[in-house]
Enzyme design. Structure first.
Site, PDB file in Angstrom:
ATOM      1  N   SER A   1       0.861  -1.186   0.000  1.00 40.74           N
ATOM      2  CA  SER A   1       0.000   0.000   0.000  1.00 40.74           C
ATOM      3  C   SER A   1       0.899   1.237   0.000  1.00 40.74           C
ATOM      4  O   SER A   1       2.117   1.149   0.154  1.00 40.74           O
ATOM      5  CB  SER A   1      -0.864   0.004   1.263  1.00 40.74           C
ATOM      6  OG  SER A   1      -0.005   0.203   2.392  1.00 40.74           O
TER       7      SER A   1
ATOM      8  N   ASP B   1      -1.250  -1.384  -3.798  1.00 35.37           N
ATOM      9  CA  ASP B   1      -2.588  -1.539  -3.207  1.00 35.37           C
ATOM     10  C   ASP B   1      -3.170  -0.172  -2.872  1.00 35.37           C
ATOM     11  O   ASP B   1      -2.527   0.659  -2.242  1.00 35.37           O
ATOM     12  CB  ASP B   1      -2.449  -2.383  -1.918  1.00 35.37           C
ATOM     13  CG  ASP B   1      -3.800  -2.846  -1.372  1.00 35.37           C
ATOM     14  OD1 ASP B   1      -3.891  -3.115  -0.165  1.00 35.37           O
ATOM     15  OD2 ASP B   1      -4.775  -2.896  -2.157  1.00 35.37           O
TER      16      ASP B   1
HETATM   17  O1  LIG Z   1      -8.158  -5.521   1.428  1.00 32.13           O
HETATM   18  C1  LIG Z   1      -7.208  -5.297   2.154  1.00 32.13           C
HETATM   19  C2  LIG Z   1      -7.012  -6.024   3.454  1.00 32.13           C
HETATM   20  O2  LIG Z   1      -8.201  -6.654   3.878  1.00 32.13           O
HETATM   21  P1  LIG Z   1      -8.219  -7.319   5.341  1.00 32.13           P
HETATM   22  O3  LIG Z   1      -8.200  -6.196   6.348  1.00 32.13           O
HETATM   23  O4  LIG Z   1      -9.500  -8.113   5.403  1.00 32.13           O
HETATM   24  O5  LIG Z   1      -7.017  -8.189   5.472  1.00 32.13           O
HETATM   25  N1  LIG Z   1      -6.246  -4.385   1.812  1.00 32.13           N
HETATM   26  O6  LIG Z   1      -6.347  -3.756   0.620  1.00 32.13           O
HETATM   27  C3  LIG Z   1      -5.139  -4.009   2.697  1.00 32.13           C
HETATM   28  C4  LIG Z   1      -5.115  -2.530   2.930  1.00 32.13           C
HETATM   29  C5  LIG Z   1      -3.941  -2.146   3.807  1.00 32.13           C
HETATM   30  O7  LIG Z   1      -3.785  -0.732   3.768  1.00 32.13           O
HETATM   31  P2  LIG Z   1      -2.784  -0.025   4.789  1.00 32.13           P
HETATM   32  O8  LIG Z   1      -1.411  -0.570   4.549  1.00 32.13           O
HETATM   33  O9  LIG Z   1      -2.900   1.445   4.426  1.00 32.13           O
HETATM   34  O10 LIG Z   1      -3.260  -0.317   6.180  1.00 32.13           O
HETATM   35 ZN   LIG Z   2      -8.260  -3.102   0.295  1.00 29.85          ZN
END
Ligand SMILES: O=C(COP(=O)(O)O)N(O)CCCOP(=O)(O)O
Ligand SMILES: [Zn+2]
Length: 305
Positions: free
Chosen positions: A49, A80
């Protein structure tokens, strides 16, 4: 070997299995995910991400790309939830082979315009694109029908959206949400809606917020001193059904975080004298690897490399 997201996902949708997109923020997660993929001969998507790129910087992106190139199974390096065209360009510059532009919070026309712009740039350098339509939100039972409709992906809109943008795969909102609480008990998943979307959209579909949040992991986290409120994830049967209906990419981050953190808490609690990071990060890495392997088994991607 380093491949595009579409190379992995097109085959998955055609053959009716799912491929995990596992988020990484550090060396241990990256090693755990790739080792699991190699051991199970599974294709895999390493997802970073914008928060991960900020936290890990070039150390993380360079490591991910280099290890993917050397891997003996197909690996895509995926941005992501890219929030802007500029963010996508940065990922393209770092050698990512799959990028998400997430303009699902914008109006339809803005989402189309911004996604199309990213598709043109990414395709010009041979990288494939994930877009999103609909709002990720855990849907409680009592939510009114029209409210659900406003949140979840509209199948006809999805068809038009994919035709107009040229995106390669589509993240859909069918009741999942990010994090450790996705709705009461067995969270609501709108399978009929997913089936309708899959009829109209031949491209691979993507499920965000798909972690299982298994109770045994939640209990282990709590027993080791972790504090977490109500926790509920997506039921394995709902994942399998979604895959059978056309979902090819399944995002998992929360389950990995819970496993990693529970093991660190346990190790530090067991031995207050320990201050060698390898002694607690190592077991935590193994726990992440086990979760990744169990997800690959569930998705049906084992042996598909
Ligand atoms: O879909 C998901 C994760 O789904 P989950 O919480 O069910 O594992 N994601 O795209 C992960 C998003 C993570 O973003 P960040 O690094 O900003 O916290
Ligand atoms: Zn997501």
């Amino acid at each position: 070997m380093l491949v595009t997201g579409l190379e992995i996902l097109k085959k998955a949708r055609a053959e009716g299995y799912g491929v995990g997109a596992f988020n990484t923020n550090n060396m241990e997660f990256t090693q755990a995910i790739l080792e699991a993929a190699e051991e199970l001969r599974s294709p895999v998507i390493l997802a970073l991400s914008e928060g991960a790129m900020k936290y890990g910087g070039r150390a993380l992106t360079r490591m991910a790309v280099a290890l993917a190139q050397e891997a003996r199974v197909p690996v895509a390096i995926h941005l992501d939830h890219g929030s802007s065209y500029e963010s996508v360009l940065k990922a393209l510059r770092e050698g990512f082979t799959s990028v998400m532009i997430d303009k699902s919070h914008e109006d339809f026309e803005t989402n189309v315009r911004e996604t199309k712009r990213v598709v043109e740039a990414a395709h010009a350098v041979g990288v494939t694109v994930e877009a999103e339509l609909g709002r990720l939100a855990g849907i409680e039972e009592h939510v009114a029908v029209d409210e659900k409709d406003a949140l979840l992906t509209n199948p006809e809109e999805a068809r038009i959206f994919m035709e107009r943008t040229g995106a390669d795969y589509l993240a859909v909102a069918i009741g999942t949400s990010h994090g450790a609480y996705k709705g009461k008990g067995r969270p609501f998943i709108d399978h009929p809606r997913l089936a309708r979307i899959a009829e109209l959209v031949p491209a691979p579909l993507v499920l965000h917020g798909a972690s299982a949040v298994p109770q045994e992991l939640v209990e282990r986290f709590r027993a080791a001193g972790g504090e977490i409120g109500e926790a509920a994830g997506i039921h394995p049967e709902d994942i399998k059904k979604a895959i059978s209906l056309g979902v090819a990419k399944i995002n998992t981050d929360t389950d990995l975080r819970l496993a990693f953190t529970a093991l660190i808490r346990e190790a530090l609690g067991k031995n207050p004298k320990e201050f060698d990071p390898r002694k607690y990060l190592g077991p935590a890495r193994e726990a992440v690897k086990e979760v990744v392997k169990s997800r690959m088994e569930l998705f049906g991607s084992v042996g598909k490399a």
